[in-house]
Design a protein around this motif. Structure first.
Motif, short mmCIF file in Angstrom:
data_model
loop_
_atom_site.label_atom_id
_atom_site.label_comp_id
_atom_site.label_asym_id
_atom_site.label_seq_id
_atom_site.Cartn_x
_atom_site.Cartn_y
_atom_site.Cartn_z
N MET A 154 4.91 -4.66 2.87
CA MET A 154 4.10 -3.48 3.18
C MET A 154 2.86 -3.48 2.32
N THR A 155 1.90 -2.68 2.73
CA THR A 155 0.71 -2.47 1.90
C THR A 155 1.04 -1.37 0.91
N PRO A 156 0.99 -1.67 -0.39
CA PRO A 156 1.43 -0.68 -1.38
C PRO A 156 0.50 0.53 -1.46
N GLU A 157 1.08 1.61 -1.89
CA GLU A 157 0.29 2.83 -2.11
C GLU A 157 -0.78 2.54 -3.15
N GLY A 158 -1.98 3.04 -2.93
CA GLY A 158 -3.08 2.80 -3.85
C GLY A 158 -4.00 1.70 -3.41
N SER A 159 -3.62 0.94 -2.37
CA SER A 159 -4.51 -0.11 -1.87
C SER A 159 -5.71 0.53 -1.18
N GLN A 160 -6.89 -0.01 -1.45
CA GLN A 160 -8.08 0.46 -0.76
C GLN A 160 -8.16 -0.22 0.59
N PRO A 170 -6.35 -4.44 3.56
CA PRO A 170 -6.17 -3.82 2.25
C PRO A 170 -6.75 -4.65 1.11
N THR A 278 -4.95 1.57 -8.61
CA THR A 278 -5.80 2.22 -7.63
C THR A 278 -7.06 1.47 -7.31
#
Length: 280
Positions: A154-160, A170, A278
């Motif tokens: 998955m694309t982790p939380e905080g990826s721009q 991402p 972040t």
């Protein structure tokens, strides 16, 4: 061409063998030999703007040469247009040269740790780049062939998230500053599936700046050389001279040493917080 374009659009990379790349390898080699001779001369008037970078573990060993198109009419007038055309055929957009280099991974040469190129390039007003890697020597497991990440959970939380010609991609969390500068977060790397791209001289590998990639140290007895010509979308602008003006002025800036085994004096400083989830 349709199959390779589809692969590039879906995965962000494609391996073109030398028959499809159709480059003049002997002329590429002779131009590089001329550039390398100037770089090793230690005479600034002969080097004429070349960026010479050595290994972090051995300041006497050449790791990278840059400003190739700025140093060779053949590269600027013939090779760059050929590579741009290859990229445009797969991307569907016109491109401008952004930067270029030759990585010399000599026996014992260090590894390039997992990273995304966008981590370094995002500082220059461009959000999407594609690199054409031109193989001068065979690249295999023993000498540190390029490896790309083909899957992660998955694309982790905080990826721009960035809007690109390949859709929303991402910019992954990575370490900032210190000796880990630019490395993708270790936990994320552990969940990635990696594909090694074994390639022959004259082959070209196209990959965009959002594809996580790495290469191991050279455990063989011969040098592994690859030219990397990176292009940005023409619609974004022409950054080649701006990029090198900035690099000449601030060669120790960490943005020029992302996940590389290269020497620069800034590496002696370790920030208090070297991981920021972040920003990439």
């Amino acid at each position: 061409m349709n199959a390779s374009r589809t692969q590039f659009q879906q995965q962000g990379f494609v391996h073109l063998d030398k028959t499809r790349a159709n480059l003049n390898l002997s002329r590429i080699e002779s131009a590089l030999a001329e550039i390398t001779q100037r770089a090793l001369s230690d005479q600034p008037d002969i080097m004429r703007g070349l960026v010479v970078v050595t290994e972090a573990s051995n300041a006497e060993q050449l790791c990278r040469l840059e400003y190739l198109a700025g140093s060779s009419l053949y590269y600027a007038q013939e090779l760059v247009p050929c590579l741009a055309q290859l990229i445009e055929q797969h991307l569907g957009h016109s491109v401008n040269l952004f930067k270029d280099k030759c990585n010399f991974k000599h026996p014992g040469g260090g590894a390039f740790t997992p990273h995304q190129d966008i981590t370094a390039y995002r500082h220059f007003g461009t959000n999407y780049q594609v690199t054409a890697a031109v193989l001068l020597d065979a690249a295999v497991k023993e000498n540190g062939a390029l490896e790309v990440a083909t899957h992660w959970d998955m694309t982790p939380e905080g990826s721009q998230l960035v809007n690109t010609p390949r859709g929303i991609l991402p910019q992954l969390p990575c370490y900032q500053g210190g000796t880990r500068n630019g490395d993708i977060d270790d936990l994320l790397c552990e969940g990635m599936s990696w594909q090694r791209i074994d390639a022959a001289p004259g082959d070209v590998i196209l990959f965009d700046s959002y594809v996580p990639h790495r290469s191991s140290e050279n455990r063989s007895s011969s040098t592994r050389r690859i030219l990397f010509f990176t292009f940005n979308l023409s619609s974004e602008g022409d950054f080649y001279q701006h990029y090198y003006n900035t690099k000449w002025a601030t060669p120790d800036n960490p943005i020029f040493h992302v996940s590389t085994p290269t020497f620069h004096s800034a590496r002696q400083y370790e920030p208090n917080q070297c991981h920021n989830p972040t920003e990439g």
